[in-house]
Design an enzyme around this catalytic site. Structure first.
Site, PDB file in Angstrom:
ATOM      1  N   GLY A  94     -18.444  -3.905  -0.055  1.00  0.00           N
ATOM      2  CA  GLY A  94     -18.481  -3.905  -1.520  1.00  0.00           C
ATOM      3  C   GLY A  94     -17.844  -2.672  -2.125  1.00  0.00           C
ATOM      4  N   ARG A  95     -16.669  -2.274  -1.569  1.00  0.00           N
ATOM      5  CA  ARG A  95     -15.971  -1.068  -2.034  1.00  0.00           C
ATOM      6  C   ARG A  95     -16.891   0.147  -1.985  1.00  0.00           C
ATOM      7  NH1 ARG A  95     -14.572  -5.354  -5.045  1.00  0.00           N
ATOM      8  NH2 ARG A  95     -12.445  -6.079  -4.740  1.00  0.00           N
ATOM      9  N   GLY A  96     -17.712   0.186  -0.940  1.00  0.00           N
ATOM     10  CA  GLY A  96     -18.600   1.317  -0.720  1.00  0.00           C
ATOM     11  C   GLY A  96     -19.984   1.159  -1.309  1.00  0.00           C
ATOM     12  N   TYR A 108       0.858  -1.180   0.000  1.00  0.00           N
ATOM     13  CA  TYR A 108       0.000   0.000   0.000  1.00  0.00           C
ATOM     14  C   TYR A 108       0.896   1.233   0.000  1.00  0.00           C
ATOM     15  CZ  TYR A 108      -3.588  -3.322   1.611  1.00  0.00           C
ATOM     16  OH  TYR A 108      -4.443  -4.384   1.744  1.00  0.00           O
ATOM     17  N   SER A 111     -13.011  -5.591   2.037  1.00  0.00           N
ATOM     18  CA  SER A 111     -14.087  -5.010   1.221  1.00  0.00           C
ATOM     19  C   SER A 111     -15.461  -5.490   1.687  1.00  0.00           C
ATOM     20  CB  SER A 111     -13.888  -5.328  -0.269  1.00  0.00           C
ATOM     21  OG  SER A 111     -12.747  -4.694  -0.772  1.00  0.00           O
TER      22      SER A 111
END
Length: 330
Positions: free
Chosen positions: A208-210, A59, A205
């Site tokens: 769901g990635r937002g 990252y 996640s």
């Protein structure tokens, strides 16, 4: 904060913090970031009883670990710090997967320095290297345990056979993989394998990635440079079908007077005491909302309604593009 156990004896808060969005990968992924707010978010999480923090050397690369290290300085006691390795680096240039024991050792030495700690509580192989036998990789990680530099070993996105072979080499405390109401494929073989072997499960996640928060109902709700514009599940072809999942979450959330994020996380927490989600945060306001999920109890009817709206394997579109999909479930 309620506690859960990963593996045999690693006690962590029931909800962890995914640090990925905070530094190094925020631009063009989940919007812009501010280091001061990210550090304040980590401090607020600690105040709320969160003990489990997840980062990785890739990252940034490296910047995310450095930021977490700054944030936990003087606050290390009682925290469970997880980080990951997978790649071989030439400076900051990624030169591909390298699951060798030598690369695991290099990664640990660098991570310890950047995090400012004397041991890593949970050390993951971030992605399985198909060119290095998992027994060799885990054997090298086990050497680091014997030296006291690592306390527990974990895997990320490994397939069932790899998990079995790894666990036969050294105890595996946790498997990290994507798992949420819109990504349930792990329920087929991977989660049962982990439970058979006594391995905890760490969903990344989990929102769901937002998407499951309900705040994104059109591609126009995303910034022009947001990477999710290239996510198959956010595409014009797939988003309308996937919004049916969000609508089901929204109905349950309204019935309980809580947020969509709390419902999506409470659903995951209800899947078993061995499940510890790590939603990603970069702001205190979203952290404070999500932590409330630990106190949300969904009824059997709620769970049935969510299961019916999001049956396994029915989400429209693959979870990654073709290249990334080739690196998971190995």
């Amino acid at each position: 904060m309620k506690q859960r156990i990963l593996g045999q004896d690693l006690s962590v808060s029931a909800l962890g913090v995914g640090c990925m969005p905070m530094a190094g990968v925020g631009q063009n992924m989940y919007g812009t970031t501010d280091d001061n707010e990210s550090i304040a978010t980590i401090h607020r999480a600690i105040d709320l009883g969160v003990t489990f923090f997840d980062t990785a050397e890739m990252y940034g690369p490296f910047r995310n670990e450095e930021l977490l290290g700054r944030a936990i300085r003087g606050k290390r006691d009682g925290l469970v710090i997880a980080t990951k390795f997978a790649m071989r680096w030439n400076g900051t240039k990624n030169e591909g997967l390298d699951g060798s024991p030598a690369n695991a050792r290099r990664a640990v030495e660098g991570s310890l320095q950047r995090l400012g700690i004397d041991h890593i509580d949970l050390f993951y192989q971030h992605r399985v290297d198909p060119n290095v036998p998992i027994e060799e990789t885990v054997g090298g990680m086990a050497d680091l345990v014997r030296e006291g530099k690592v306390l527990h070993i974990a895997l990320s996105e490994a397939g069932p056979e790899t998990i079995r072979r790894a666990a036969a080499t050294h105890p595996i405390a946790a498997l990290q993989s994507e798992y949420s109401l819109w990504e349930r494929d792990v329920e087929d073989e991977i989660l049962p394998t982990c439970r058979e072997l006594g391995i905890g499960f760490v969903p990344y996640s989990p929102l769901g990635r937002g998407f499951l928060t309900g705040q994104i109902r059109s591609i126009d709700d995303l910034a022009p440079d947001d990477y999710r514009r290239r996510d198959p599940r956010y595409s014009a072809e797939n988003m309308p079908a996937n919004l049916a999942i969000v609508d089901a979450v929204d109905r349950v959330a309204k019935a309980h007077g809580v947020s969509n994020a709390q419902v999506a996380l409470a659903w995951l927490l209800a899947q078993g005491e061995d499940v510890v989600p790590i939603p990603g945060f970069k702001r205190r306001v979203t952290l404070e909302d999500s932590v409330g999920a630990v106190e949300v109890t969904l009824s059997p009817d709620d769970l049935a309604a969510l299961d019916a709206a999001a049956p396994r394997g029915r989400t429209a579109g693959p979870r990654y593009g073709e290249q990334a999909m080739r690196m998971v479930r190995l």
